[in-house]
Design a protein around this motif. Sequence first.
Motif, PDB file in Angstrom:
ATOM      1  N   PHE A  72      -0.931 -28.728  88.807  1.00 17.47           N
ATOM      2  CA  PHE A  72      -1.209 -28.034  90.977  1.00 17.47           C
ATOM      3  C   PHE A  72      -1.956 -26.822  90.772  1.00 17.47           C
ATOM      4  O   PHE A  72      -2.084 -25.724  89.669  1.00 17.47           O
ATOM      5  N   LYS A  73      -2.666 -26.657  91.489  1.00 21.57           N
ATOM      6  CA  LYS A  73      -3.987 -25.736  91.846  1.00 21.57           C
ATOM      7  C   LYS A  73      -3.668 -24.596  92.715  1.00 21.57           C
ATOM      8  O   LYS A  73      -2.746 -25.168  93.692  1.00 21.57           O
ATOM      9  N   VAL A  74      -3.526 -23.687  92.206  1.00 26.75           N
ATOM     10  CA  VAL A  74      -2.576 -22.213  92.642  1.00 26.75           C
ATOM     11  C   VAL A  74      -3.667 -21.782  93.771  1.00 26.75           C
ATOM     12  O   VAL A  74      -4.423 -21.096  92.867  1.00 26.75           O
ATOM     13  N   LEU A  75      -4.017 -20.961  94.706  1.00 27.39           N
ATOM     14  CA  LEU A  75      -5.011 -20.019  95.670  1.00 27.39           C
ATOM     15  C   LEU A  75      -4.593 -18.672  94.508  1.00 27.39           C
ATOM     16  O   LEU A  75      -3.796 -18.461  94.005  1.00 27.39           O
ATOM     17  N   GLY A  76      -5.218 -18.278  95.132  1.00 29.31           N
ATOM     18  CA  GLY A  76      -5.956 -16.614  94.303  1.00 29.31           C
ATOM     19  C   GLY A  76      -5.108 -16.084  95.540  1.00 29.31           C
ATOM     20  O   GLY A  76      -4.466 -14.660  94.916  1.00 29.31           O
ATOM     21  N   LYS A  77      -5.175 -16.308  96.564  1.00 30.39           N
ATOM     22  CA  LYS A  77      -4.594 -15.257  97.515  1.00 30.39           C
ATOM     23  C   LYS A  77      -3.611 -16.044  98.629  1.00 30.39           C
ATOM     24  O   LYS A  77      -3.541 -17.048  98.658  1.00 30.39           O
ATOM     25  N   LYS A  78      -2.529 -16.008  98.868  1.00 33.97           N
ATOM     26  CA  LYS A  78      -1.153 -16.585  99.745  1.00 33.97           C
ATOM     27  C   LYS A  78      -1.837 -17.224 101.176  1.00 33.97           C
ATOM     28  O   LYS A  78      -3.541 -16.442 101.777  1.00 33.97           O
TER      29      LYS A  78
ATOM     30  N   SER B 105      -0.665 -20.312 106.197  1.00 30.33           N
ATOM     31  CA  SER B 105      -0.750 -22.018 106.804  1.00 30.33           C
ATOM     32  C   SER B 105      -1.292 -23.359 106.170  1.00 30.33           C
ATOM     33  O   SER B 105      -0.974 -24.225 107.310  1.00 30.33           O
ATOM     34  N   SER B 106      -0.878 -22.763 105.487  1.00 33.52           N
ATOM     35  CA  SER B 106      -0.593 -24.285 104.340  1.00 33.52           C
ATOM     36  C   SER B 106       0.811 -24.393 103.633  1.00 33.52           C
ATOM     37  O   SER B 106       1.577 -23.464 103.329  1.00 33.52           O
ATOM     38  N   THR B 107       1.619 -25.759 103.816  1.00 33.43           N
ATOM     39  CA  THR B 107       2.446 -26.222 102.987  1.00 33.43           C
ATOM     40  C   THR B 107       2.786 -25.451 101.189  1.00 33.43           C
ATOM     41  O   THR B 107       4.280 -25.587 100.957  1.00 33.43           O
ATOM     42  N   LYS B 108       1.703 -25.813 100.976  1.00 36.25           N
ATOM     43  CA  LYS B 108       1.233 -25.396  99.712  1.00 36.25           C
ATOM     44  C   LYS B 108       0.836 -24.275  99.107  1.00 36.25           C
ATOM     45  O   LYS B 108       0.072 -24.001  98.232  1.00 36.25           O
ATOM     46  N   GLY B 109       0.754 -22.989  99.889  1.00 34.57           N
ATOM     47  CA  GLY B 109      -0.600 -21.976  99.928  1.00 34.57           C
ATOM     48  C   GLY B 109       0.088 -20.556  99.624  1.00 34.57           C
ATOM     49  O   GLY B 109      -0.977 -19.638  99.513  1.00 34.57           O
ATOM     50  N   ARG B 110       1.162 -20.673  98.428  1.00 35.70           N
ATOM     51  CA  ARG B 110       1.453 -19.651  98.293  1.00 35.70           C
ATOM     52  C   ARG B 110       0.096 -18.859  96.667  1.00 35.70           C
ATOM     53  O   ARG B 110      -0.205 -19.943  96.171  1.00 35.70           O
TER      54      ARG B 110
ATOM     55  N   GLY C  87     -11.224 -18.234  91.206  1.00 36.17           N
ATOM     56  CA  GLY C  87      -9.719 -17.711  91.668  1.00 36.17           C
ATOM     57  C   GLY C  87      -8.868 -17.376  91.267  1.00 36.17           C
ATOM     58  O   GLY C  87      -7.720 -15.858  91.374  1.00 36.17           O
ATOM     59  N   GLY C  88      -8.378 -19.103  91.772  1.00 32.11           N
ATOM     60  CA  GLY C  88      -6.826 -19.419  91.740  1.00 32.11           C
ATOM     61  C   GLY C  88      -6.572 -20.621  89.967  1.00 32.11           C
ATOM     62  O   GLY C  88      -7.465 -19.571  89.393  1.00 32.11           O
ATOM     63  N   VAL C  89      -5.389 -20.929  89.615  1.00 29.96           N
ATOM     64  CA  VAL C  89      -5.262 -21.165  88.583  1.00 29.96           C
ATOM     65  C   VAL C  89      -4.421 -22.542  89.241  1.00 29.96           C
ATOM     66  O   VAL C  89      -4.357 -22.916  89.504  1.00 29.96           O
ATOM     67  N   LYS C  90      -5.068 -23.410  87.348  1.00 34.10           N
ATOM     68  CA  LYS C  90      -4.544 -24.862  87.648  1.00 34.10           C
ATOM     69  C   LYS C  90      -3.036 -24.787  86.740  1.00 34.10           C
ATOM     70  O   LYS C  90      -3.360 -23.659  85.451  1.00 34.10           O
TER      71      LYS C  90
ATOM     72  N   VAL D 208       6.687 -37.984  92.209  1.00 33.45           N
ATOM     73  CA  VAL D 208       5.386 -38.633  92.051  1.00 33.45           C
ATOM     74  C   VAL D 208       4.398 -39.116  93.797  1.00 33.45           C
ATOM     75  O   VAL D 208       3.382 -39.113  93.665  1.00 33.45           O
ATOM     76  N   VAL D 209       5.763 -39.107  94.518  1.00 34.66           N
ATOM     77  CA  VAL D 209       4.760 -39.630  95.519  1.00 34.66           C
ATOM     78  C   VAL D 209       4.241 -38.461  96.465  1.00 34.66           C
ATOM     79  O   VAL D 209       2.862 -38.288  96.546  1.00 34.66           O
ATOM     80  N   GLY D 210       5.193 -37.435  96.528  1.00 34.53           N
ATOM     81  CA  GLY D 210       4.020 -36.058  97.140  1.00 34.53           C
ATOM     82  C   GLY D 210       2.838 -35.233  96.475  1.00 34.53           C
ATOM     83  O   GLY D 210       2.037 -34.070  97.124  1.00 34.53           O
ATOM     84  N   MET D 211       2.809 -35.285  95.003  1.00 31.61           N
ATOM     85  CA  MET D 211       1.686 -35.317  94.702  1.00 31.61           C
ATOM     86  C   MET D 211       1.078 -35.536  94.063  1.00 31.61           C
ATOM     87  O   MET D 211       0.291 -35.311  93.305  1.00 31.61           O
ATOM     88  N   HIS D 212       0.915 -37.701  93.763  1.00 40.22           N
ATOM     89  CA  HIS D 212      -0.083 -38.226  93.803  1.00 40.22           C
ATOM     90  C   HIS D 212      -1.530 -38.210  94.246  1.00 40.22           C
ATOM     91  O   HIS D 212      -1.042 -38.736  95.454  1.00 40.22           O
ATOM     92  N   ARG D 213      -2.564 -37.741  93.788  1.00 37.97           N
ATOM     93  CA  ARG D 213      -3.827 -37.469  94.117  1.00 37.97           C
ATOM     94  C   ARG D 213      -3.870 -36.812  95.435  1.00 37.97           C
ATOM     95  O   ARG D 213      -4.714 -37.569  96.574  1.00 37.97           O
ATOM     96  N   LYS D 214      -3.264 -35.810  95.335  1.00 38.75           N
ATOM     97  CA  LYS D 214      -3.591 -34.877  96.812  1.00 38.75           C
ATOM     98  C   LYS D 214      -4.633 -33.902  95.923  1.00 38.75           C
ATOM     99  O   LYS D 214      -4.926 -34.107  95.294  1.00 38.75           O
ATOM    100  N   GLU D 215      -4.870 -32.789  97.091  1.00 34.68           N
ATOM    101  CA  GLU D 215      -6.158 -32.507  97.384  1.00 34.68           C
ATOM    102  C   GLU D 215      -6.150 -31.486  96.405  1.00 34.68           C
ATOM    103  O   GLU D 215      -6.694 -30.881  95.868  1.00 34.68           O
ATOM    104  N   VAL D 216      -4.283 -30.852  96.214  1.00 31.06           N
ATOM    105  CA  VAL D 216      -4.613 -29.394  94.781  1.00 31.06           C
ATOM    106  C   VAL D 216      -3.157 -29.721  94.376  1.00 31.06           C
ATOM    107  O   VAL D 216      -3.123 -29.103  93.058  1.00 31.06           O
TER     108      VAL D 216
END
Length: 321
Positions: free
Chosen positions: A176-182, A185-190, A221-224, A249-257
Motif C-alpha cells: 500500500f502506498k501512503v501519501l506524504g501529506k493528508k 478528498s480520497s478515501t485512502k488519503g491519510r 515523499g510517500g511510503v510503500k 482481496v477485492v478491495g485492494m487487488h490491482r488498485k492505483e495505490v
Amino acid sequence: MEFSCKEFKVGKCEGERLVEGETIPLVLRPPAEDKNQLEVLLEGIGKNKDWFHQMIAKNSAVLLRGFDVKNAVDFNDVVEAFGWDEIRYVGPAPRTQVHKRIWTANEGDLSEFIHYHHEMLSVKVFPEKVILFCEVAPPHGGETPFIPSFRVTERMLEEFPEFVEELDKKGLKYTFKVLGKKDSSSTKGRGWENAFGTSDKAEAEKKANALGFGVEWLPEGGVKTILGPLSLTRVFEERKGRRMWFNTVVGMHRKEVSNVTMADGTEIPEKIVKRCSEILEEESIQFKWEKGDVLFLDNYALLHGRRPSLPPRKVLAALCK
C-alpha cells in the motif's frame, strides 16, 4: 438466550435479514416512547453490559434506534458506558478526532464506494467492535452495508475449493502506498505523518515495523508499506467455529495505490476476484441511516463498507477491544 430485557425493546428495520437463525442487525429500541432519553439509555447499558456484549457476539450487529443521542459528546458517553478499552485507528483513511474516543468515519469523497473490509485486519492488534453513530443522515445513499464473513468463505469454498485452500496455505502479501501529506478528498488519503503520528521517518519506520509492516520510502515523499504473509481466512473464539473471510482481496487487488497477491508474489486470477466481488454484494445487508442511530458491528464476524452518498452525511466512529 433472550433477545430482550426490560431496558430495551426489540424492533425492526428495513433491510434486516435472518442468517442461520440470527437477526442481522438486531434492533433495540427504548422500552417505551417516553423512555428514550440519553440518561435512560446509559442506565440500561450499565445494567446489561454482559447481555449486550452477548447480543453483539450472537447477532454480529446491534442497532440502537430511537434514543436521544444527539452528538459526539453523547456518543462518547454511550461508548464509555460499556467500559471497553479503546483501539486507536491505524490505516489509510483520512479521519479526525472529534471528542475523546470519537473520530470521524472515513472523510473521503462521498461519491466513492468504500470496499468491504474487516477494520484494521492488516495490523497485529485490531478492534473487536466497530461502533458507528449517525449525526446527520444522508438524503440519498450513504448506507453502511455489512456482510456475514463466514458466508463468503462458505460460498468461495463451494466454487473454488482448491484455490481457497491453496491461498490460505500460502498466505497473502499486501502492499500500500501512503501519501506524504493528508488528502481528505480520497478515501485512502491519510498521509504517513498523520498515520504514524510523527514527521520523523526513522520513528515512523520504527512504528510501522512494530505493527508488522515493512516500509519502502518513495521519491515523491510517500511510503510503500508491505505486509505478509497473512492468512485468507480466520477462526475466532465464541463465533461458532466459523471461518471468516478475513482479507481485502477485492478491495485492494490491482488498485492505483494498493495491491494484494499471494505471499510469493503470484497474482490472484481476475476471474476469482470478480466472482468474490459478486458474492460480497449478494450477501450484503444494509439499512437506511436515521439520525441518532448507534450501530455496533462485530469486527471479527462482519465485513463492512460504505455506499456512495449525496451530502450531507456525518457518521462518527469508535473502535474498541
